[in-house]
Design an enzyme around this catalytic site. Structure first.
Site, PDB file in Angstrom:
ATOM      1  N   PRO A  88       9.147  -5.282  -3.647  1.00 38.50           N
ATOM      2  CA  PRO A  88       8.278  -6.372  -4.108  1.00 38.50           C
ATOM      3  C   PRO A  88       7.967  -7.377  -2.992  1.00 38.50           C
ATOM      4  CG  PRO A  88      10.139  -6.039  -5.606  1.00 38.50           C
ATOM      5  CD  PRO A  88      10.423  -5.238  -4.380  1.00 38.50           C
ATOM      6  N   GLU A 115      19.719  -4.180  -5.988  1.00 37.61           N
ATOM      7  CA  GLU A 115      19.051  -5.433  -5.632  1.00 37.61           C
ATOM      8  C   GLU A 115      18.253  -5.283  -4.343  1.00 37.61           C
ATOM      9  OE1 GLU A 115      20.249  -6.179  -8.890  1.00 37.61           O
ATOM     10  OE2 GLU A 115      19.155  -7.805  -7.931  1.00 37.61           O
ATOM     11  N   ARG A 153      -4.743  12.334  -3.057  1.00 35.13           N
ATOM     12  CA  ARG A 153      -6.018  12.659  -3.703  1.00 35.13           C
ATOM     13  C   ARG A 153      -7.201  12.455  -2.751  1.00 35.13           C
ATOM     14  NH1 ARG A 153      -8.965   8.551  -5.803  1.00 35.13           N
ATOM     15  NH2 ARG A 153      -9.795   9.788  -7.527  1.00 35.13           N
ATOM     16  N   ASP A 168     -15.353   7.036  -6.074  1.00 31.04           N
ATOM     17  CA  ASP A 168     -14.535   6.142  -6.895  1.00 31.04           C
ATOM     18  C   ASP A 168     -14.991   4.710  -6.679  1.00 31.04           C
ATOM     19  OD1 ASP A 168     -13.017   8.093  -7.885  1.00 31.04           O
ATOM     20  OD2 ASP A 168     -11.198   7.630  -6.777  1.00 31.04           O
TER      21      ASP A 168
HETATM   22  N1  LIG Z   1       6.303  -3.843  -6.457  1.00 31.04           N
HETATM   23  C1  LIG Z   1       6.837  -2.792  -5.825  1.00 31.04           C
HETATM   24  O1  LIG Z   1       6.215  -2.092  -5.029  1.00 31.04           O
HETATM   25  C2  LIG Z   1       8.281  -2.482  -6.116  1.00 31.04           C
HETATM   26  C3  LIG Z   1       9.041  -1.748  -5.219  1.00 31.04           C
HETATM   27  C4  LIG Z   1      10.382  -1.475  -5.517  1.00 31.04           C
HETATM   28  C5  LIG Z   1      10.901  -1.946  -6.714  1.00 31.04           C
HETATM   29  N2  LIG Z   1      12.191  -1.740  -7.065  1.00 31.04           N
HETATM   30  C6  LIG Z   1      13.206  -1.392  -6.082  1.00 31.04           C
HETATM   31  C7  LIG Z   1      13.569  -2.641  -5.328  1.00 31.04           C
HETATM   32  C8  LIG Z   1      13.961  -3.775  -6.032  1.00 31.04           C
HETATM   33  C9  LIG Z   1      14.311  -4.919  -5.320  1.00 31.04           C
HETATM   34  C10 LIG Z   1      14.224  -4.949  -3.919  1.00 31.04           C
HETATM   35  C11 LIG Z   1      13.790  -3.801  -3.252  1.00 31.04           C
HETATM   36  C12 LIG Z   1      13.466  -2.647  -3.949  1.00 31.04           C
HETATM   37  N3  LIG Z   1      10.131  -2.637  -7.577  1.00 31.04           N
HETATM   38  C13 LIG Z   1       8.848  -2.908  -7.278  1.00 31.04           C
END
Ligand SMILES: NC(=O)c1ccc(NCc2ccccc2)nc1
Length: 245
Positions: A88, A115, A153, A168
């Protein structure tokens, strides 16, 4: 194009080789997928891949050593690939980013769990950090599959009809136009006459104007990226759209 994925849950990727565009691309050798499990690189009898965070706090952190070893093994197998971590905290991906990703020979994707991972991996072993959106999932496996699907794709031969990938909506920077198929009338709702006219020029213009009109109404932020001249046809489109309603 080659994808090496580092994941504690390799089984999750079976879905890619079962059916659909990605499965066909993999079976045709247009794309390759190899999975690496950090647990296979974890030392000692307990083969630990995670541990508690320094400084306390909830949850676990993925350990440096097994991931660094898995990344090194993947790099040795795919020397032309860069390492991208799905998180994230990463750079938000859009179609332009996917186009760039699809142009490379391969990627080593690191799917995190818990985490997250020891920060020193980002310093020493990871080239890029990507996010598929501003939300947290239980693991990076689905984001990795999203990236693979969006990139594969676009590869030549992946889609039955080449042009459909490049027609697209987001390939043109606009939202997609409306689509209709049989029957011509459903519950009093009719297919726009122009689509039944056989006039391909008028149909192409109508579709473009619909795409512009929808983008203006639903995603004006996408229009900010467009040049002024293209945007002026927008006025016509919006008028047409009002007339059509
Ligand atoms: N929004 C995304 O691309 C994404 C990527 C991974 C994820 N979860 C694994 C994770 C959680 C916390 C810290 C690092 C990785 N969630 C969402």
């Amino acid at each position: 194009m080659r994808f090496d994925v580092i994941t504690l849950f390799p089984e999750q990727f079976r879905i890619l080789s079962r059916e659909g565009v990605v499965a066909r691309a993999l079976s045709r050798g247009i794309a390759e997928l190899r999975l690496w499990n950090p647990r296979d690189f974890a030392p000692g009898p307990h083969r630990r891949v995670d541990d508690r965070p320094y400084g306390g706090g909830p949850g676990m952190v993925m350990l440096f050593e097994p991931l660094a070893a898995a990344i090194a093994a993947a790099r040795a197998a795919s020397p032309k690939s860069q390492v991208a971590y799905l998180s994230p905290q990463g750079t938000r991906l859009d179609q332009d980013a996917i186009n760039d990703i699809a142009a490379k020979p391969g990627w080593i994707l690191l799917a995190g769990r818990y985490e997250g991972i020891d920060e020193r991996l980002l310093e020493r072993c990871i080239d890029q950090e990507w996010s598929i959106g501003d939300y947290v999932l239980s693991g990076g496996e689905l984001p990795a599959m999203v990236v693979m699907d969006a990139a594969i794709r676009l590869l030549p031969g992946a889609l039955g009809h080449e042009r459909s990938a490049y027609e697209d909506s987001h390939m043109s920077g606009l939202l997609d136009c409306p689509h209709f198929s049989r029957p011509e009338e459903i519950d009093g709702l009719r297919v726009p006459k122009v689509l039944l006219s056989g006039d391909h020029g008028a149909i192409a213009r109508w579709r473009r104007q619909q795409a512009l009109g929808r983008t203006w109404l639903k995603r004006p932020d996408l229009l900010a990226k467009m040049t002024l001249d293209q945007a002026t046809t927008l006025d016509q489109a919006t008028t047409l759209d009002q007339e059509a309603r």
